[in-house]
Design an enzyme around this catalytic site. Structure first.
Site, mmCIF file in Angstrom:
data_model
loop_
_atom_site.group_PDB
_atom_site.id
_atom_site.type_symbol
_atom_site.label_atom_id
_atom_site.label_comp_id
_atom_site.label_asym_id
_atom_site.label_seq_id
_atom_site.Cartn_x
_atom_site.Cartn_y
_atom_site.Cartn_z
ATOM 1 N N ALA A 158 5.299 4.303 2.785
ATOM 2 C CA ALA A 158 5.872 5.457 3.489
ATOM 3 C C ALA A 158 6.205 5.107 4.933
ATOM 4 O O ALA A 158 7.278 5.453 5.443
ATOM 5 C CB ALA A 158 4.901 6.635 3.433
ATOM 6 N N GLY B 259 0.817 -1.205 0.000
ATOM 7 C CA GLY B 259 0.000 0.000 0.000
ATOM 8 C C GLY B 259 0.850 1.255 0.000
ATOM 9 O O GLY B 259 2.027 1.234 0.375
ATOM 10 N N CYS B 260 0.260 2.369 -0.426
ATOM 11 C CA CYS B 260 1.004 3.635 -0.524
ATOM 12 C C CYS B 260 1.384 4.161 0.859
ATOM 13 O O CYS B 260 2.554 4.475 1.123
ATOM 14 C CB CYS B 260 0.197 4.666 -1.301
ATOM 15 S SG CYS B 260 -1.511 4.856 -0.747
ATOM 16 N N TYR B 261 0.413 4.252 1.765
ATOM 17 C CA TYR B 261 0.716 4.659 3.133
ATOM 18 C C TYR B 261 1.711 3.675 3.767
ATOM 19 O O TYR B 261 2.624 4.068 4.495
ATOM 20 C CB TYR B 261 -0.549 4.638 3.989
ATOM 21 C CG TYR B 261 -1.478 5.814 3.920
ATOM 22 C CD1 TYR B 261 -1.020 7.128 4.103
ATOM 23 C CD2 TYR B 261 -2.850 5.614 3.739
ATOM 24 C CE1 TYR B 261 -1.900 8.194 4.097
ATOM 25 C CE2 TYR B 261 -3.741 6.690 3.746
ATOM 26 C CZ TYR B 261 -3.265 7.968 3.923
ATOM 27 O OH TYR B 261 -4.140 9.030 3.935
ATOM 28 N N ALA B 262 1.497 2.380 3.522
ATOM 29 C CA ALA B 262 2.339 1.352 4.135
ATOM 30 C C ALA B 262 3.784 1.464 3.664
ATOM 31 O O ALA B 262 4.722 1.202 4.428
ATOM 32 C CB ALA B 262 1.781 -0.031 3.831
#
Length: 319
Positions: A142, A137-140
């Site tokens: 980061a 995931g994108c947040y994950a």
């Protein structure tokens, strides 16, 4: 077999979304990849080049079900679908052509040990030729990149305050991608047990606390991470730890100051900086930014695809 001059055919399922658009551009720029098909229910029948001028030729969007995708016989398929829709495509591809590389951008397989979890800067050493690849995931992405250099020094769960542009909410209309509702606003949501909180907790093997928000800008993530450490550190030690950890990673840039999301939008890497140490030396705050559509999705998928096909990991990725 040498892959030095071979051309691989790639199919995309779910190409209408924001990430699908970025994938099409990256594949079009790749010297050894060719689009074999592009599946989109909404755009079926239209020329791909009319939507994406980067793509030459008469290739048209098709509305393909799982069996039709499998029958195409391409070398790799990227599933750019919402969560919980990948299973029939994976089953059909496994039955018809099990050697097909599948890169799934959804959360459907991020918790399955039989799938390679492709966050290259942290996991490429775990890649042993798996054809099933789960894109993080994108947040994950980061969170894990911001936490990992200090992972072995943690004294408790990292607290992560994330803010994403509204492209992260996809193209299906909702409050979280409605520019009118977001104007002059910051919208908190899923403040405990978010799927990316569970994802990071599973892959870093430490509990992580994550509070996501969506903001009025279109693309880009800011992740501010609060880290409590077992032993006191100085700011210089922290910066040196991050520089050393990511020294050989061309897509990771370590900054002295805190990064701005406006400076990462449209770029393929990650910026990590800020590095503030509270009095006493045991509390560190770090800020990471990335483009949720690129390093948070399409760029990472391209890294994983290159790796699986035996090509240089950064082929077609500007860096």
């Amino acid at each position: 077999m040498s892959t030095s001059n071979r051309t691989f055919t790639i199919g995309i399922v779910g190409a209408r979304g924001h990430t699908g658009a970025e994938l099409v551009k990256l594949i079009a720029a790749h010297p050894q990849l060719a689009l074999g098909f592009v599946s989109s229910r909404e755009l079926a029948g239209q020329r791909v080049a009319d939507t994406y001028p980067e793509v030459a030729g008469e290739l048209a969007f098709e509305n393909l079900d799982a069996d039709a995708v499998a029958a195409k016989g391409v070398d790799a398929v990227i599933l750019a679908l919402p969560n919980n829709l990948s299973a029939p495509f994976v089953a059909a591809l496994d039955a018809a052509r099990p050697e097909t590389v599948i890169v799934d951008l959804s959360a459907d397989h991020r918790f399955e040990g039989s799938w390679y979890y492709g966050l290259p800067e942290l996991t490429r050493g775990d890649y042993t030729g798996q054809t099933h690849i789960s894109n993080p995931g994108c947040y994950a992405t980061a969170m894990q990149l911001a936490i990992s250099p200090l992972l072995d020094q943690l004294a408790g769960p990292p607290q992560c305050f994330g803010v994403s542009g509204y492209s992260g909410a996809g193209t299906s209309p909702s409050d979280k991608n409605n520019p009118e509702l977001l104007r002059d606003n910051l919208m908190p949501y899923a403040l405990t047990n978010h799927v990316h909180e569970r994802e990071v907790t599973a892959h870093l093997r430490v509990p992580v606390e994550f509070m996501p928000h969506v903001a009025p800008h279109f693309r880009g993530i800011t992740m501010t991470v609060n880290l409590w450490l077992q032993q006191p550190v100085t700011r210089d030690q922290v910066v040196e730890t991050y520089r050393r950890f990511f020294a050989d990673e061309p897509l990771i840039e370590i900054l002295d100051e805190a990064p701005w999301v406006s400076r990462i939008a449209g770029r393929h890497g990650v910026q990590i900086g800020g590095f503030d140490v509270a009095p006493g030396g045991k509390r560190v705050v770090v800020v990471a930014t990335l483009d949720n559509l690129l390093k948070g999705a399409a760029t990472q998928a391209m890294q994983n695809l290159n790796l699986a096909l035996g090509l240089d990991e950064l082929t077609s990725i500007p860096h």
